[in-house]
Design an enzyme around this catalytic site. Structure first.
Site, PDB file in Angstrom:
ATOM      1  CG  ASP A  13      -1.707  -1.274   1.385  1.00  0.00           C
ATOM      2  OD1 ASP A  13      -2.083  -1.868   0.368  1.00  0.00           O
ATOM      3  OD2 ASP A  13      -1.925  -1.697   2.543  1.00  0.00           O
ATOM      4  CD  GLU A 187      -9.039  -2.444  -1.398  1.00  0.00           C
ATOM      5  OE1 GLU A 187      -9.111  -2.414  -0.160  1.00  0.00           O
ATOM      6  OE2 GLU A 187      -8.731  -3.461  -2.034  1.00  0.00           O
TER       7      GLU A 187
END
Length: 518
Positions: A13, A187
Site C-alpha cells: 500500500d 478502495e
C-alpha cells in the site's frame, strides 16, 4: 536501470511523495509496531528507513487487534510546510459482516517528527487519503463499507469529505463521488490535480492476483468522474506469466525534474500455489501524460521489471545488529505494542517473558522483515529460567496461527534445558521433532537457513559446531495465501521470550545477524 520491487519484503500500500529533492514512501504495517513504515530516497534506487511516527501507545494502541488488523493504507502528503499522515487502525475486519475502521490524521514539520496527536476523522470505511486543493481547501477520501451487502458490493464506493484546513475536522457531510469500474472492490483512493482535472486513483479487484490501479478524472472534485481509456493504469491480472504479480494499490507523485512516478504494491510467488512469503512489496514505474491521461512510460498496463531512476542500487548482503547501536530499532518491530526489553551495559538485549505465541495482547518479540527468498538468520542467547512454561528463542512467523519457533525451555523429565521447534499451521499445533534435544546451560547459538520454499534450524554451543535439527520448515506456510482467512502481511524473523508461568523470566540476546544468501 533500477529493478523492481524497490522495497522488498512486506511493504504494501505505498503512498509516495517528493519534497524538495527527496522521495518518501509510507507503507502499511498492520499489527506490527511501531505503526506506518516510512522510507526515503534521493534516487529511487536506495532507500533508508525513517523513524516510524506511531511509536508509543498514546499515538497507537493495537493491543487486542486481530491478525492483519491495525494500520491499513496510510497516506503521506505535504502542504504548507507540514507533512501529513492519514491512516486507519482496523479493530475488526474478517469476523462477521462489519469492519471497525477508525481513521485519523497526524502532521509534523519534519518527517522525523515530532508528530501531532491523532485527530479522529471518521470510521465509515478504510484507506483514507488527504488531498490539498490549490484553493486552500482540504478533503478526505476513503472507501465506504456497506455491511448490508454481499461480496464485492460491500465496497460501495469512494466518499469525499471536506475538512477544516486548520483543525482537520470534517466540516461537511460526506459525498459518494465514485463507485468504481466493473472490476469492483474499489478502495485505496488518492486525489491529484493537474491541468484543471481532478484525478482519482483507486485500487480494485482485491489485493491478490486480480489487483489493479484504476484511474478516473473530472473537472469538478465532486464528479462525475470518467474512467481512463484503459480503465487500469497498472495491473498484472491480464498476464499470468509476469514475474511481478498482484500489481495494484498505487499512488502518484511528481519528482524534482517534473517526471511523474507511480508507486504500487506487488508480490512474487515462490511456488505453484502462488504463495508469497515476502508479502506484498513496493514497485515503481515512470508515468507519462497523453491527452491529460496518465500511462506507464513503456506502454501497456503490465508492471515493469525495471525503470530508469536517478541512481544505481547498492546491494547490502550482511546485516550485523548490535543492540547498543540504537539504529537496530529502525529495522525491528514488535506486535501491537512496544517490546519490553532493556539494553545492558555490555550491549546485551534483555528481552522479558510475556504471553504465548497465540496472544493478541502482550507477546514480546523483536522481529525483522524477511526481505529475500534466501537468507540466514543467527543469534546467541543465554537464559536463567527452569520451568517448561518459560522459553526463548528464534521465531519465524507470519501471524498467530502460522509460525515456527525454535525455543529453549526446561524439561523436568530430562532435568535440563532442551530445544524443540513449536509449529503452528493454520492453528494446528505440533512440536518437532518428536523428541527434546538437551542443550544444558551456558550460551546457546541458534540459526535459521531459508532457501526459497524450505528452511532448516540449527544450534551450537560455544564450540560453534553447528548441528542441524531434523525438521523441514515449509516457508510457504508463512504467506497471505496459506492463511485462513487470507492475511495481508509477510514473513518475519526475530527474537522471542515467553513466560506463561508468572512473567518473571527474561532471556539475554547478544546479537542478531541477517545474511542474504546467493
Amino acid at each position: 536501470m533500477i529493478k523492481n520491487p524497490v522495497l522488498t519484503g512486506f511493504h504494501p500500500d505505498p503512498s509516495i511523495i517528493c519534497v524538495d529533492d527527496t522521495f518518501y514512501i509510507a507503507n502499511s504495517t498492520f499489527e506490527y509496531f511501531p505503526g506506518i513504515a516510512i522510507s526515503k530516497s534521493k534516487d529511487l534506487a536506495n532507500w533508508e528507513t525513517v523513524k516510524s511516527p506511531l511509536d508509543n501507545l498514546n499515538m497507537l494502541n493495537m493491543i487486542g487487534n486481530p491478525k492483519s488488523g491495525g494500520i491499513w493504507a496510510p497516506c503521506l502528503s505535504y502542504s504548507d510546510g507540514y507533512f501529513y499522515l492519514v491512516f486507519t487502525d482496523v479493530k475488526n475486519w474478517a469476523f462477521g459482516p462489519f469492519k471497525d475502521a477508525p481513521n485519523y490524521i497526524i502532521k509534523s514539520k519534519s518527517i522525523e517528527g515530532p508528530w501531532s496527536d491523532p485527530i479522529f476523522i471518521n470510521c465509515s470505511g478504510f484507506d483514507p487519503s488527504l488531498f490539498h486543493d490549490d484553493d486552500g481547501k482540504k478533503y478526505i477520501v476513503n472507501m465506504e463499507w456497506d455491511y448490508r451487502k454481499q461480496d464485492k458490493e460491500q465496497f460501495s464506493g469512494i466518499l469525499l469529505t471536506e475538512v477544516d484546513a486548520n483543525t482537520l475536522k470534517p466540516i461537511k457531510e460526506s459525498v459518494k463521488i465514485f463507485k468504481g469500474s466493473e472490476l469492483g472492490l474499489v478502495e485505496g483512493p488518492h486525489l491529484y490535480k493537474r491541468n484543471g482535472y481532478y484525478y482519482l486513483i483507486t485500487a480494485e479487484g482485491g489485493t491478490s492476483y486480480d489487483h489493479a490501479v484504476t484511474v478516473a478524472r473530472s473537472k469538478n472534485i465532486y464528479g462525475p468522474y470518467e474512467i481512463h481509456p484503459n480503465t487500469h493504469l497498472v495491473t498484472s491480472r491480464f498476464n499470468k506469466d509476469l514475474y511481478i504479480k498482484k500489481a495494484g494499490h498505487g499512488s502518484l507523485c511528481k519528482g524534482m525534474d517534473d517526471r511523474w512516478w507511480i508507486a504500487f504494491l506487488c508480490a512474487r510467488p515462490i511456488d505453484e500455489n502462488g504463495r508469497c512469503p515476502l508479502g506484498r512489496e513496493t514497485s515503481i514505474a515512470e508515468i507519462v501524460w497523453v491527452d491529460d491521461w496518465p500511462y506507464i512510460k513503456d506502454g501497456g498496463v503490465n508492471p515493469p521489471l525495471e525503470f530508469e531512476g536517478y541512481g544505481d542500487k547498492k546491494e547490502k548482503k550482511i546485516f550485523d545488529y548490535r543492540f547498543n547501536d540504537g539504529n537496530f530499532k529502525l529495522d525491528f518491530m514488535s506486535l501491537r505494542k512496544p517490546a519490553e526489553y532493556e539494553i545492558l551495559d555490555n550491549g546485551v538485549l534483555r528481552l522479558f517473558g510475556r504471553q504465548s505465541l497465540m496472544s493478541n495482547h502482550n507477546q514480546n518479540m523483536l522481529l525483522r522483515r524477511q526481505t529475500d527468498f534466501r537468507f540466514e538468520a543467527q543469534t546467541c542467547l543465554e537464559f536463567k529460567f527452569n520451568h517448561f512454561q518459560q522459553m526463548a528463542g528464534i521465531i519465524y512467523r507470519y501471524d498467530e496461527l502460522n509460525q515456527y519457533m525454535l525455543r529453549v525451555a526446561y524439561d523436568e523429565n530430562i532435568g535440563q534445558k532442551c530445544l524443540r521447534i513449536l509449529c503452528l499451521k493454520n492453528g494446528q499445533f505440533s512440536m518437532e521433532p518428536d523428541f527434546e534435544i538437551p542443550v544444558g546451560d551456558g550460551k546457546l547459538y541458534l540459526k535459521l537457513t531459508v532457501k526459497d520454499t524450505s528452511g532448516r534450524f540449527y544450534y551450537a554451543k560455544e564450540d560453534m559446531e553447528w548441528i542441524e535439527i531434523p525438521y523441514n520448515v515449509d516457508v510457504t506456510v508463512l504467506s497471505d495465501e496459506y492463511a485462513d482467512p487470507m492475511g495481508f502481511t509477510g514473513a518475519f524473523i526475530g527474537l522471542s521470550c515467553i513466560d506463561m508461568k508468572d512473567y518473571s523470566c527474561y532471556a539475554d540476546f547478544y546479537y542478531f545477524k541477517y545474511r542474504v544468501l546467493d
